[in-house]
Design a protein around this motif. Structure first.
Motif, PDB file in Angstrom:
ATOM      1  N   ALA A 174       0.862  -1.181   0.000  1.00 62.56           N
ATOM      2  CA  ALA A 174       0.000   0.000   0.000  1.00 62.56           C
ATOM      3  C   ALA A 174       0.896   1.227   0.000  1.00 62.56           C
ATOM      4  N   VAL A 175       0.491   2.267  -0.732  1.00 65.41           N
ATOM      5  CA  VAL A 175       1.362   3.438  -0.866  1.00 65.41           C
ATOM      6  C   VAL A 175       0.602   4.724  -0.557  1.00 65.41           C
ATOM      7  N   ASP A 176       1.303   5.621   0.132  1.00 67.36           N
ATOM      8  CA  ASP A 176       0.830   6.982   0.350  1.00 67.36           C
ATOM      9  C   ASP A 176       1.741   7.885  -0.467  1.00 67.36           C
ATOM     10  N   ALA A 177       1.172   8.586  -1.454  1.00 68.43           N
ATOM     11  CA  ALA A 177       1.967   9.431  -2.349  1.00 68.43           C
ATOM     12  C   ALA A 177       1.872  10.881  -1.902  1.00 68.43           C
ATOM     13  N   VAL A 178       3.030  11.481  -1.592  1.00 65.87           N
ATOM     14  CA  VAL A 178       3.085  12.856  -1.107  1.00 65.87           C
ATOM     15  C   VAL A 178       3.886  13.693  -2.093  1.00 65.87           C
ATOM     16  N   SER A 201      -2.731   9.465   5.436  1.00 60.35           N
ATOM     17  CA  SER A 201      -1.854  10.618   5.601  1.00 60.35           C
ATOM     18  C   SER A 201      -1.981  11.138   7.028  1.00 60.35           C
ATOM     19  N   ILE A 202      -0.942  11.812   7.510  1.00 61.68           N
ATOM     20  CA  ILE A 202      -0.981  12.352   8.868  1.00 61.68           C
ATOM     21  C   ILE A 202      -2.068  13.420   8.988  1.00 61.68           C
ATOM     22  N   SER A 203      -2.348  14.127   7.875  1.00 59.50           N
ATOM     23  CA  SER A 203      -3.397  15.143   7.895  1.00 59.50           C
ATOM     24  C   SER A 203      -4.766  14.508   8.123  1.00 59.50           C
ATOM     25  N   SER A 237       3.906  19.529   6.989  1.00 60.77           N
ATOM     26  CA  SER A 237       2.786  19.592   6.058  1.00 60.77           C
ATOM     27  C   SER A 237       2.039  18.272   5.992  1.00 60.77           C
ATOM     28  N   ASP A 238       2.684  17.247   5.467  1.00 56.85           N
ATOM     29  CA  ASP A 238       2.018  15.945   5.389  1.00 56.85           C
ATOM     30  C   ASP A 238       3.036  14.838   5.560  1.00 56.85           C
ATOM     31  N   GLY A 239       2.561  13.634   5.527  1.00 58.09           N
ATOM     32  CA  GLY A 239       3.372  12.461   5.763  1.00 58.09           C
ATOM     33  C   GLY A 239       2.422  11.312   5.996  1.00 58.09           C
ATOM     34  N   SER A 240       2.897  10.246   6.602  1.00 60.86           N
ATOM     35  CA  SER A 240       2.059   9.058   6.779  1.00 60.86           C
ATOM     36  C   SER A 240       1.815   8.748   8.245  1.00 60.86           C
ATOM     37  N   PHE A 241       0.662   8.133   8.486  1.00 63.32           N
ATOM     38  CA  PHE A 241       0.314   7.639   9.814  1.00 63.32           C
ATOM     39  C   PHE A 241      -0.082   6.179   9.672  1.00 63.32           C
ATOM     40  N   ARG A 270       5.934  14.541   8.138  1.00 63.00           N
ATOM     41  CA  ARG A 270       5.912  13.939   9.466  1.00 63.00           C
ATOM     42  C   ARG A 270       5.345  12.530   9.340  1.00 63.00           C
ATOM     43  N   THR A 271       6.081  11.549   9.798  1.00 58.56           N
ATOM     44  CA  THR A 271       5.626  10.165   9.739  1.00 58.56           C
ATOM     45  C   THR A 271       5.548   9.606  11.156  1.00 58.56           C
ATOM     46  N   LEU A 272       4.442   8.946  11.453  1.00 59.73           N
ATOM     47  CA  LEU A 272       4.215   8.369  12.783  1.00 59.73           C
ATOM     48  C   LEU A 272       3.695   6.953  12.620  1.00 59.73           C
TER      49      LEU A 272
END
Length: 529
Positions: A174-178, A201-203, A237-241, A270-272
């Motif tokens: 699975a991919v989160d594209a930023v 996404s973290i958002s 701004s954004d990243g993955s959760f 920001r990734t968490l």
């Protein structure tokens, strides 16, 4: 008598040489011929050496094929860093009040801090007022499907080898594209949700799972941890959760692909990742940027949290633009990555291949708080041309029986500088802690540099700490050895580098295997240094 003697002396060269004189003459002749042969041999070796160096230089000179830029319409806030900037970002993202307070508190800390100067990296001062802190492609207010994403954005990720259409994606990833400051799409969310895994996404996580984010955000990397962590906490701004509930193994690997497109925008993702008791997740991270002649700032924070018996495997192929052959342009990559093994028997493993960025400042670390916890760090850092990398890791042993392993491989070519900086710290209460560190450097050419700074702090006599370090060089003797066996220069360099990095490559997920091989071939095509 005197004149007779003089006459005789003048006639000596006309006499037939004696046998002894003939032997002397032969010896001199051999010496002259030997010196001539030696001169020819030296000339030949110089020519071969120049040929070898040219071949290795050619091996390192391939173009950066991800350096294209995409032409799509974007929205950006004005340049500059102030409290209004922070409030603007929070407002655009529609964040709750507690998130705004988190940002403002971090920004006030940032204003009281000074940029660190202790690394080996040397670069011109960064003007933080000349950076745009938020830029995003213009999209419709609500995306119900990928059909509503700008086709140029989808085409961008297709060209990067990261198709966002789930039917085209690998079924087990699975991919989160930023891109720049926002997440474009997250694939396979529903599939993961069926297993109880949250990936977004973290958002989106701040809005949809505020209690979880609020509980763990800043728990591993506090906003005041360091200069760039404070900056990120204020303007991220954004990243993955990702959240993996207890007793759950993620049914597929999760991945985030970061892309910078705007010329004057910094990226502050920001990734968490949170793994509850006895859970497991494998995370893959990739990144690229256009080939601009102006430096761009990338300052990220990654936090990993492991509860009892949980495991997180984090793999990165860092391929930001490194600048041209003269050192012009490229990304300044200042990243804080840290994991906390909070529960007994938990494990965090970092595996990374660093080939990009003009400047890299990065130390993925693990705090081994629980009993019998494990921290691992496997890294290959390749620098060429005028790249500078100050990288390494920290293993902080707090719990009894905690174990850590560090395997770092640095390859320096051209006029680059590659530095390993690591800390192994055994606290007074960490009974029977163990660490093994292996830091190897390879020099390609005569102008590259490699430094190693291992810091070891042992405060418990029961600890066992081992450290190995070596420095080697690819030279004409090794290339000659391969050449005599019919192996060309490029294949020879690739074989030596592959063997040097094998311990790290074996730890990479299969999804990265072909990419890493292609990447090193691209980076190392034709140069000793």
């Amino acid at each position: 008598m005197a004149s007779s003697s003089l006459f005789s002396a003048c006639r000596l060269p006309l006499k037939k040489p004696s046998r002894r004189r003939r032997q002397i003459s032969s010896s001199k002749s051999l010496q002259i011929r030997s010196e001539a042969l030696k001169t020819d041999w030296n000339s030949s070796k110089i020519a071969e050496s120049a040929e070898d160096e040219d071949a290795i230089q050619k091996f390192l000179k391939r173009d950066y094929k991800w350096g294209f830029s995409s032409d799509f319409e974007s929205f950006s806030i004005p340049k500059g860093l102030s409290e209004d900037t922070v409030r603007s970002i929070s407002s655009i993202k529609g964040e709750p009040e507690w998130m705004l307070e988190f940002r403002l508190s971090a920004f006030r800390r940032f204003l009281r801090m000074k940029e660190p100067q202790w690394s080996d990296n040397r670069y011109l001062p960064i003007d933080f007022q000349e950076i745009c802190y938020y830029s995003a492609p213009k999209i419709k207010p609500k995306l119900n499907s990928l059909d509503e994403v700008d086709p140029k954005i989808l085409e961008t990720f297709e060209r990067l080898g990261v198709p966002l259409n789930e039917q085209k994606r690998l079924s087990n990833v699975a991919v989160d594209a930023v891109i720049d400051s926002t997440s474009i799409a997250t694939t396979h969310r529903e599939t993961l949700a069926k297993a109880g895994v949250i990936f977004c996404s973290i958002s989106d996580a701040i809005k949809e799972y505020p209690d979880l984010v609020r509980k763990y955000l800043g728990k591993v990397v506090p906003p005041g941890d360091n200069f760039y962590a404070a900056l990120n906490s204020a303007v991220f701004s954004d990243g993955s959760f990702c959240y993996v509930p207890k007793n759950t193994i993620s049914p597929m690997e999760i991945s985030t692909y970061f892309r910078i497109n705007d010329r004057e925008t910094g990226q502050f993702e920001r990734t968490l990742i949170v793994a509850e008791e006895r859970s497991f997740v494998s995370y893959l991270e990739g990144c690229t940027a256009p080939s601009y002649d102006k430096n761009q700032l990338h300052a990220a924070v990654v936090e990993l949290y492991c509860a009892e018996g949980a495991e997180i495997k984090y793999s990165t192929v860092q391929n930001w633009y490194a600048g041209d052959e003269q050192g012009k342009g490229g990304i300044f990559n200042f990243v804080t990555k840290r994991g906390l093994c909070d529960g007994d028997g938990s494990k965090i493993s970092w595996t990374q291949v660093e080939t990009g960025s003009a400047i890299t400042w990065k130390y993925p670390s693990v705090v081994l708080k629980g009993k019998n916890t494990v921290g691992e760090f496997y890294s290959v850092a390749l620098t060429k041309d005028y790249q500078q990398a100050d990288t390494g890791t920290k293993m902080i042993h707090v719990g009894d029986g905690s174990r850590s392993r560090i395997v770092s491989k640095g390859i320096s070519a051209g006029k680059s500088r590659n530095c390993y900086r690591g800390l192994v710290q055994i606290s007074p209460n960490a009974e029977n802690a163990r660490n093994f560190s292996q830091c190897d450097s390879m020099l390609i050419g005569d102008t590259a540099a490699a430094n190693t700074y291992p810091y070891i702090q042992v405060k418990n006599p029961s600890a066992r700490v081992e450290h190995e370090a070596s420095t080697s060089k690819i030279g004409e003797d090794q290339l000659f050895y391969f050449q005599q066996r019919g192996i060309g220069h490029e294949q020879a360099v690739a074989a030596m580098v592959g063997g040097f990095c094998r311990d790290v490559f074996e730890k990479l997920p299969l999804e990265f295997a072909s990419e890493v091989n292609a990447l090193l071939n691209l980076k190392l095509e034709g140069s000793v240094g």
